[in-house]
Design a protein around this motif. Structure first.
Motif, PDB file in Angstrom:
ATOM      1  N   SER A 462       0.811  -1.217   0.000  1.00  0.00           N
ATOM      2  CA  SER A 462       0.000   0.000   0.000  1.00  0.00           C
ATOM      3  C   SER A 462       0.844   1.266   0.000  1.00  0.00           C
ATOM      4  CB  SER A 462      -0.936   0.010   1.211  1.00  0.00           C
ATOM      5  OG  SER A 462      -0.188   0.166   2.414  1.00  0.00           O
ATOM      6  N   GLY A 463       2.139   1.137   0.245  1.00  0.00           N
ATOM      7  CA  GLY A 463       3.022   2.292   0.261  1.00  0.00           C
ATOM      8  C   GLY A 463       3.139   2.974   1.601  1.00  0.00           C
ATOM      9  N   SER A 464       2.455   2.456   2.623  1.00  0.00           N
ATOM     10  CA  SER A 464       2.561   3.057   3.956  1.00  0.00           C
ATOM     11  C   SER A 464       3.816   2.618   4.688  1.00  0.00           C
ATOM     12  CB  SER A 464       1.329   2.713   4.798  1.00  0.00           C
ATOM     13  OG  SER A 464       1.210   1.309   4.960  1.00  0.00           O
ATOM     14  N   LEU A 465       4.569   1.694   4.107  1.00  0.00           N
ATOM     15  CA  LEU A 465       5.812   1.207   4.698  1.00  0.00           C
ATOM     16  C   LEU A 465       6.808   1.003   3.576  1.00  0.00           C
ATOM     17  CD1 LEU A 465       6.840   0.265   7.569  1.00  0.00           C
ATOM     18  CD2 LEU A 465       6.346  -2.052   6.814  1.00  0.00           C
ATOM     19  N   SER A 466       8.042   1.475   3.771  1.00  0.00           N
ATOM     20  CA  SER A 466       9.081   1.297   2.752  1.00  0.00           C
ATOM     21  C   SER A 466       9.718  -0.076   2.879  1.00  0.00           C
ATOM     22  CB  SER A 466      10.153   2.374   2.915  1.00  0.00           C
ATOM     23  OG  SER A 466      10.876   2.170   4.128  1.00  0.00           O
ATOM     24  N   ALA A 467      10.505  -0.426   1.886  1.00  0.00           N
ATOM     25  CA  ALA A 467      11.224  -1.705   1.954  1.00  0.00           C
ATOM     26  C   ALA A 467      12.179  -1.719   3.142  1.00  0.00           C
ATOM     27  CB  ALA A 467      11.988  -1.940   0.646  1.00  0.00           C
ATOM     28  N   ARG A 468      12.829  -0.558   3.411  1.00  0.00           N
ATOM     29  CA  ARG A 468      13.698  -0.474   4.581  1.00  0.00           C
ATOM     30  C   ARG A 468      12.882  -0.661   5.855  1.00  0.00           C
ATOM     31  NH1 ARG A 468      15.825   4.221   3.783  1.00  0.00           N
ATOM     32  NH2 ARG A 468      17.886   3.599   3.025  1.00  0.00           N
ATOM     33  N   GLY A 469      11.699  -0.030   5.899  1.00  0.00           N
ATOM     34  CA  GLY A 469      10.840  -0.192   7.071  1.00  0.00           C
ATOM     35  C   GLY A 469      10.379  -1.632   7.248  1.00  0.00           C
ATOM     36  N   PHE A 470      10.106  -2.327   6.139  1.00  0.00           N
ATOM     37  CA  PHE A 470       9.725  -3.738   6.202  1.00  0.00           C
ATOM     38  C   PHE A 470      10.801  -4.545   6.913  1.00  0.00           C
ATOM     39  CE2 PHE A 470       9.614  -8.056   4.660  1.00  0.00           C
ATOM     40  CZ  PHE A 470       8.274  -8.372   4.530  1.00  0.00           C
ATOM     41  N   ASP A 471      12.048  -4.350   6.470  1.00  0.00           N
ATOM     42  CA  ASP A 471      13.149  -5.102   7.084  1.00  0.00           C
ATOM     43  C   ASP A 471      13.299  -4.760   8.561  1.00  0.00           C
ATOM     44  OD1 ASP A 471      13.723  -6.358   4.702  1.00  0.00           O
ATOM     45  OD2 ASP A 471      15.247  -4.888   4.104  1.00  0.00           O
ATOM     46  N   ARG A 472      13.104  -3.513   8.904  1.00  0.00           N
ATOM     47  CA  ARG A 472      13.284  -3.115  10.302  1.00  0.00           C
ATOM     48  C   ARG A 472      12.187  -3.686  11.189  1.00  0.00           C
ATOM     49  NH1 ARG A 472      17.326   0.581  10.958  1.00  0.00           N
ATOM     50  NH2 ARG A 472      18.193   1.418   9.018  1.00  0.00           N
ATOM     51  N   VAL A 473      10.979  -3.803  10.684  1.00  0.00           N
ATOM     52  CA  VAL A 473       9.916  -4.440  11.452  1.00  0.00           C
ATOM     53  C   VAL A 473      10.254  -5.910  11.695  1.00  0.00           C
ATOM     54  CG1 VAL A 473       7.506  -5.169  11.390  1.00  0.00           C
ATOM     55  CG2 VAL A 473       8.111  -2.834  10.752  1.00  0.00           C
ATOM     56  N   VAL A 474      10.755  -6.587  10.675  1.00  0.00           N
ATOM     57  CA  VAL A 474      11.124  -7.999  10.831  1.00  0.00           C
ATOM     58  C   VAL A 474      12.233  -8.149  11.873  1.00  0.00           C
ATOM     59  CG1 VAL A 474      12.105 -10.006   9.656  1.00  0.00           C
ATOM     60  CG2 VAL A 474      10.361  -8.614   8.508  1.00  0.00           C
ATOM     61  N   ARG A 475      13.228  -7.259  11.845  1.00  0.00           N
ATOM     62  CA  ARG A 475      14.297  -7.328  12.841  1.00  0.00           C
ATOM     63  C   ARG A 475      13.731  -7.152  14.246  1.00  0.00           C
ATOM     64  NH1 ARG A 475      17.574  -3.042   9.428  1.00  0.00           N
ATOM     65  NH2 ARG A 475      18.610  -4.362   7.896  1.00  0.00           N
ATOM     66  N   MET A 476      12.815  -6.186  14.411  1.00  0.00           N
ATOM     67  CA  MET A 476      12.216  -5.975  15.734  1.00  0.00           C
ATOM     68  C   MET A 476      11.406  -7.185  16.172  1.00  0.00           C
ATOM     69  SD  MET A 476      11.024  -2.055  16.286  1.00  0.00           S
ATOM     70  CE  MET A 476      10.157  -1.840  14.746  1.00  0.00           C
ATOM     71  N   ALA A 477      10.746  -7.853  15.226  1.00  0.00           N
ATOM     72  CA  ALA A 477       9.995  -9.056  15.585  1.00  0.00           C
ATOM     73  C   ALA A 477      10.920 -10.127  16.151  1.00  0.00           C
ATOM     74  CB  ALA A 477       9.253  -9.578  14.353  1.00  0.00           C
ATOM     75  N   TRP A 478      12.095 -10.276  15.556  1.00  0.00           N
ATOM     76  CA  TRP A 478      13.072 -11.227  16.109  1.00  0.00           C
ATOM     77  C   TRP A 478      13.503 -10.796  17.521  1.00  0.00           C
ATOM     78  CZ3 TRP A 478      14.577 -15.937  14.555  1.00  0.00           C
ATOM     79  CH2 TRP A 478      14.290 -16.323  13.247  1.00  0.00           C
ATOM     80  N   THR A 479      13.679  -9.494  17.726  1.00  0.00           N
ATOM     81  CA  THR A 479      14.066  -9.015  19.051  1.00  0.00           C
ATOM     82  C   THR A 479      12.978  -9.290  20.076  1.00  0.00           C
ATOM     83  OG1 THR A 479      15.440  -7.270  18.092  1.00  0.00           O
ATOM     84  CG2 THR A 479      14.733  -6.972  20.378  1.00  0.00           C
ATOM     85  N   ILE A 480      11.721  -9.053  19.707  1.00  0.00           N
ATOM     86  CA  ILE A 480      10.604  -9.316  20.627  1.00  0.00           C
ATOM     87  C   ILE A 480      10.547 -10.798  20.978  1.00  0.00           C
ATOM     88  CG2 ILE A 480       8.085  -9.301  20.810  1.00  0.00           C
ATOM     89  CD1 ILE A 480       8.169  -6.730  19.056  1.00  0.00           C
ATOM     90  N   ALA A 481      10.761 -11.653  19.996  1.00  0.00           N
ATOM     91  CA  ALA A 481      10.791 -13.094  20.271  1.00  0.00           C
ATOM     92  C   ALA A 481      11.934 -13.444  21.218  1.00  0.00           C
ATOM     93  CB  ALA A 481      10.924 -13.867  18.965  1.00  0.00           C
ATOM     94  N   ASP A 482      13.091 -12.827  21.025  1.00  0.00           N
ATOM     95  CA  ASP A 482      14.213 -13.082  21.935  1.00  0.00           C
ATOM     96  C   ASP A 482      13.878 -12.651  23.359  1.00  0.00           C
ATOM     97  OD1 ASP A 482      15.759 -14.096  19.882  1.00  0.00           O
ATOM     98  OD2 ASP A 482      16.730 -12.178  19.449  1.00  0.00           O
ATOM     99  N   LEU A 483      13.225 -11.500  23.511  1.00  0.00           N
ATOM    100  CA  LEU A 483      12.860 -11.025  24.847  1.00  0.00           C
ATOM    101  C   LEU A 483      11.876 -11.967  25.523  1.00  0.00           C
ATOM    102  CD1 LEU A 483      12.490  -7.169  24.306  1.00  0.00           C
ATOM    103  CD2 LEU A 483      14.044  -8.289  25.913  1.00  0.00           C
ATOM    104  N   ASP A 484      10.981 -12.544  24.735  1.00  0.00           N
ATOM    105  CA  ASP A 484       9.961 -13.429  25.294  1.00  0.00           C
ATOM    106  C   ASP A 484      10.393 -14.884  25.333  1.00  0.00           C
ATOM    107  OD1 ASP A 484       8.430 -11.179  25.566  1.00  0.00           O
ATOM    108  OD2 ASP A 484       7.205 -11.529  23.788  1.00  0.00           O
ATOM    109  N   GLY A 485      11.640 -15.168  24.939  1.00  0.00           N
ATOM    110  CA  GLY A 485      12.186 -16.519  25.071  1.00  0.00           C
ATOM    111  C   GLY A 485      11.750 -17.489  24.004  1.00  0.00           C
ATOM    112  N   ARG A 486      11.385 -16.996  22.809  1.00  0.00           N
ATOM    113  CA  ARG A 486      10.970 -17.894  21.728  1.00  0.00           C
ATOM    114  C   ARG A 486      12.065 -17.983  20.676  1.00  0.00           C
ATOM    115  NH1 ARG A 486       6.315 -15.130  22.940  1.00  0.00           N
ATOM    116  NH2 ARG A 486       6.766 -13.537  21.363  1.00  0.00           N
ATOM    117  N   ASP A 487      12.123 -19.136  19.996  1.00  0.00           N
ATOM    118  CA  ASP A 487      13.159 -19.354  18.993  1.00  0.00           C
ATOM    119  C   ASP A 487      12.909 -18.557  17.725  1.00  0.00           C
ATOM    120  OD1 ASP A 487      14.486 -21.084  20.657  1.00  0.00           O
ATOM    121  OD2 ASP A 487      13.493 -22.878  19.845  1.00  0.00           O
TER     122      ASP A 487
END
Length: 506
Positions: A462-487
């Motif tokens: 939709s254009g509300s998120l850039s490709a760079r923003g897409f990657d950064r959201v994915v990185r944060m998702a991995w960080t949230i999983a690490d904080l919550d103890g998930r693989d």
């Protein structure tokens, strides 16, 4: 004998290079010529060294003196060569036998009275000597503790040229470096002092765990500055390699605390909004000095009242944020400094900044847009976490310190999350999730299932998120999983990451 050679070290950026200081004394009219791309401070060394030799009771050789600094193609900066030049001159004139200084590095600036004064950058100089296989160094007494930090190097110190002459001529012992410096002082502000702001606390924890950049918006008194100032308190202590990097940068800038110990706590830099481009990213004539973004390497760079900073200063941060280093080009050569820092921005929503929030704002919509528009889209696109804090309520303010978690409690979770990320990316050179390239996370085995990223992909289309923003959201998702103890992250982690990136309306 009319020729002598003494070893020294020159710095270009944070990289040290062993330099051979040659002295040749020939018959002819008395004169001193210095070659080897010296800067102004080195050209002036001839007068400092002459006065220091005479005032130390030694005889100045009235001959034609040629000083050469090898390699001749490497630019030489500063006054750290003074002591080596003086010793080489005395050796070439036959006053000193230089055998005791074979494979010994000599560093120090000379005063006119013969005192040996401390110089900047001794730590990276000594480290460069060690890498070159030179494990004995003589440094100014004011730099002895700093030099002794480098492992595997025997450090001795001098306070005067007279003492140095006695050591070379008669073997008189030099000064031993002091013992280990005491540990760093008590920790700074604690996270438990922040009232309320559950969203801000969560954003701070995610940013710390993954090394993500952070932007905090909200009215005055919401706690933006308090949260930013407490980010270092939940970051892990620096390991040996990072501590050496950080300490070397502060040594070059002349900002090491007394005692010369390794800096183990992540640095925190908070320049005023009137800071220039050079003060932020580095600069200066001759040898470009590190700026705030490099002094915050492996730590936090906090820009309070971010829209008040000059546009050029803010835009100059884009390249360092992306690549983790600053490359400064000057007429006499380029300099590179590391700049792997976490950027934290804090901004009011508008110029009037009513503490009660937007409901009482007196600014026209155009004024509000222009104010936050000073933070350009390309800069904000590089900020992973972007949250808006609500005004603080009286009940939250009165309960500050009673219900909020302490920095130690949050730091334990952050450390566990970073260990999980380090184990996952072991051998790749990446330390935290924020450093992992986007293409790496979009290929197996790290690519997330389509069902977990459906909404995220819709935002990209939709254009509300850039490709760079897409990657950064994915990185944060991995960080949230690490904080919550998930693989691995799941859909809820991606959704929370989107909210931290795009707001509650995501």
């Amino acid at each position: 004998m009319s020729y002598a050679k003494v070893l020294c070290v020159g710095l270009v950026g944070v990289t040290g290079h062993v330099v051979e200081v040659e002295a040749d004394l020939a018959p002819g009219l008395p004169a001193v010529a210095i070659s080897g791309l010296p800067d102004t401070a080195l050209h002036e060394a001839r007068d400092r060294v002459r006065a220091a030799i005479v005032n130390s009771g030694q005889r100045w050789p009235n001959r034609r003196i040629t000083l050469n600094l090898l390699p001749a193609t490497l630019p030489k900066f500063g006054s750290a060569f003074d002591l080596a030049i003086a010793v080489a001159l005395l050796g070439g004139s036959g006053e000193l036998p230089l055998l005791p200084l074979e494979r010994v590095v000599v560093l120090g600036e000379l005063g006119l009275d013969g005192t040996v004064r401390p110089v900047r950058g001794v730590l990276p100089m000594v480290a460069a000597a060690a890498r070159a296989g030179l494990h004995r160094v003589v440094v100014p007494v004011g730099n002895a503790a700093e030099a002794a930090v480098v492992p595997g190097v025997r450090v001795r110190a001098v306070d005067t040229l007279h003492r140095m002459v006695d050591f070379v001529r008669d073997g008189t012992p030099l000064i031993e470096p002091p013992g280990p410096a005491p540990a760093e002082g008590p920790d700074g502000p604690d996270l438990s002092e922040v009232a309320g702001q559950a969203l801000g606390r969560r954003a701070l924890e995610v940013a710390a765990a993954g090394g993500h950049h952070l932007a905090l918006f909200g009215p005055p008194g919401a706690g933006k500055t308090m949260l930013a100032e407490r980010l270092p308190s939940i970051l892990p202590a620096l390991d040996d390699d990072a501590a050496l990097e950080v300490t070397a940068l502060h040594s070059i800038a002349g900002l090491l605390p007394a005692g010369g110990r390794l800096l183990r706590r992540p640095p925190f830099q908070a320049p005023h909004h009137t800071a220039t481009v050079a003060s932020l990213v580095g600069g200066g004539s001759g040898l470009a000095r590190p700026g705030a973004v490099s002094l915050a390497h492996r730590g936090v760079l906090f820009l309070d009242e971010a829209p008040e900073f000059g546009k050029g200063a803010l835009e100059a941060l884009r390249q360092p944020l992306e690549h983790g280093r600053v490359q400064l080009a000057r007429s006499r050569g380029g300099t590179e400094y590391p700049a792997r820092t976490q950027l934290v921005l804090a901004a009011n929503p508008c110029p009037c900044a009513r503490p009660a929030g937007d409901a009482y704002c007196e600014c026209a919509p155009l004024v509000r847009r222009r104010y936050l528009g000073r933070l350009s889209g390309p800069l904000l696109d590089r900020i992973d976490v972007q949250v808006t804090l609500p005004p603080l309520r009286a009940a939250e303010l009165m309960e500050a310190g009673a219900t909020g978690e302490s920095s130690a409690t949050v730091a334990a979770r952050v450390a566990a999350a970073r260990r999980a990320a380090a184990d996952r990316w072991a051998g790749s050179g990446w330390r935290v999730n924020a450093e992992v390239p986007g293409p790496w996370l979009r290929r197996p085995p790290w690519r997330l299932p389509g069902r977990d990223t459906r909404e995220l992909r819709g935002r990209l289309d939709s254009g509300s998120l850039s490709a760079r923003g897409f990657d950064r959201v994915v990185r944060m998702a991995w960080t949230i999983a690490d904080l919550d103890g998930r693989d691995r992250p799941h859909a809820d982690d991606v959704r929370e990451a989107m909210q931290l990136r795009m707001g509650d309306g995501a």
